[in-house]
Design an enzyme around this catalytic site. Sequence first.
Site, mmCIF file in Angstrom:
data_model
loop_
_atom_site.group_PDB
_atom_site.id
_atom_site.type_symbol
_atom_site.label_atom_id
_atom_site.label_comp_id
_atom_site.label_asym_id
_atom_site.label_seq_id
_atom_site.Cartn_x
_atom_site.Cartn_y
_atom_site.Cartn_z
ATOM 1 N N CYS A 96 -5.502 5.436 -4.169
ATOM 2 C CA CYS A 96 -4.616 4.309 -4.052
ATOM 3 C C CYS A 96 -3.302 4.599 -4.510
ATOM 4 O O CYS A 96 -3.037 4.992 -5.849
ATOM 5 C CB CYS A 96 -5.194 3.356 -4.911
ATOM 6 S SG CYS A 96 -4.574 1.691 -4.828
ATOM 7 N N CYS B 100 0.770 -1.220 0.052
ATOM 8 C CA CYS B 100 -0.117 -0.036 0.029
ATOM 9 C C CYS B 100 0.832 1.222 0.029
ATOM 10 O O CYS B 100 1.519 1.472 1.037
ATOM 11 C CB CYS B 100 -1.025 0.091 1.205
ATOM 12 S SG CYS B 100 -1.775 1.603 1.496
#
Length: 329
Positions: free
Chosen positions: A234, A80
Site C-alpha cells: 500500500c 493510492c
Amino acid sequence: MSTLLKVHGSQNSFFILDQTLLEQPLTDAELVKLTTTLTSPKTGILGGADGILVVNHSAKPDTLGKMRVINADGSEASMCGNGLRTVARYLAQKHGQDQFKVETLQADLLVAKKADFASGVPTFGVEISPVHFDKKYLPFDNLGADKIVGKTLAVFDPDEKINFSILAVPNPHLIGFVPDIKQAKSQLATLGQQLNNPNLYFSDGVNINFAQVLDKNKLFVQTYERGVGFTNACGTGMSATSLAFYLTQPENCDFEQDITVYNPGGMVKTHLKRQAEQFSIELIGNATFTHEIKVTEDDLHANNVDENNCQITETGEQDAYLKFIEQLN
C-alpha cells in the site's frame, strides 16, 4: 476497440481505464459493477486485481489528468500511491512529459520519472500529501486524544506492546510497530476486520499497517487495506509509516536520507519533506505494465469483460520485475 492496462506498483495490482478515450465515459454505477467484476479472483481476468484506476480529463490547467481509485469492493479511495505511480507513467508516455501534476480526489500531486530501479523496471516518484494528524481528518473517536503519535492503545493491543500512530495522507492509516511481522500477521488480520466493519473507533474504516524496523532507515511494512483486505503493498501506507517511523524513532531514521521500505510485493523508497510544520512524502517505486487488454466499449458498459471476448497481450515487464525482487532477498 478500447484498451485496459493491467499494472502494478510493488505488485499492488490494478486495471487502468482511460475514460478520455471512450466515446461515452462509464457512469459511476457502471464503474462500480465493472470494478467488482474485474477485480474478483473468480470473475476477473488475469486473476483479478485490487482496484481500477480511472483516468479522466482534469479541469485544472496545470495537470495532465485526473485519477480516481475504485477499490475492489466498489468504494472510492481518496488516493493510492502505488496506483498513482502507474497512472503517472501512463500519462507521461501519453503526453511525452517526465514531470507534471495529477489531480486526485483531495489534491493535485507532483509526479516525476526517476532512474529505473533495475533494467526493465520503470520507476516513478509521486507526492503523497496532504498529511494530517487531527482526528477530524480521519476520522477517529473514543481513543482518549485528538492526536495519536507513538502511543499504546489497549483497545487494539491488550498487552500494550505496540506503539500506534494515526495519520491521514489523505487516506486514513493506523500504524503499529511490531518486533516481528510474521508473528503479528494474525493480529493485523483481526484488527483489520474489526476496524473495517461497524466499530466505535473509525466510523469510515481505516487502513492498518504493521511495521518491523530492519535497520536504520529500513522497514518492512504489511497492510490490511480498507476496501480490499491484505495487499502486497500500500503506497500511502508505506508513506505514512515512514513518517511515523521518523516521528517516533528519530534515532533510527535520518530525515535527510531515503527510507527503504520492503513489502510482500517488493520494495519502494520514501523521502520525507517538511515545509514549516507541514510534512509531505515522496514515494518512489516501480510502475509496471504487465498486460494490454483490448475490449469493445460496448462490453465495458455492459460489464461483459472476460477472457473470451478480450485480446490480451503480455508485455514481458513482469519477468524483469520478478528478477529485480529476487535480487532483494
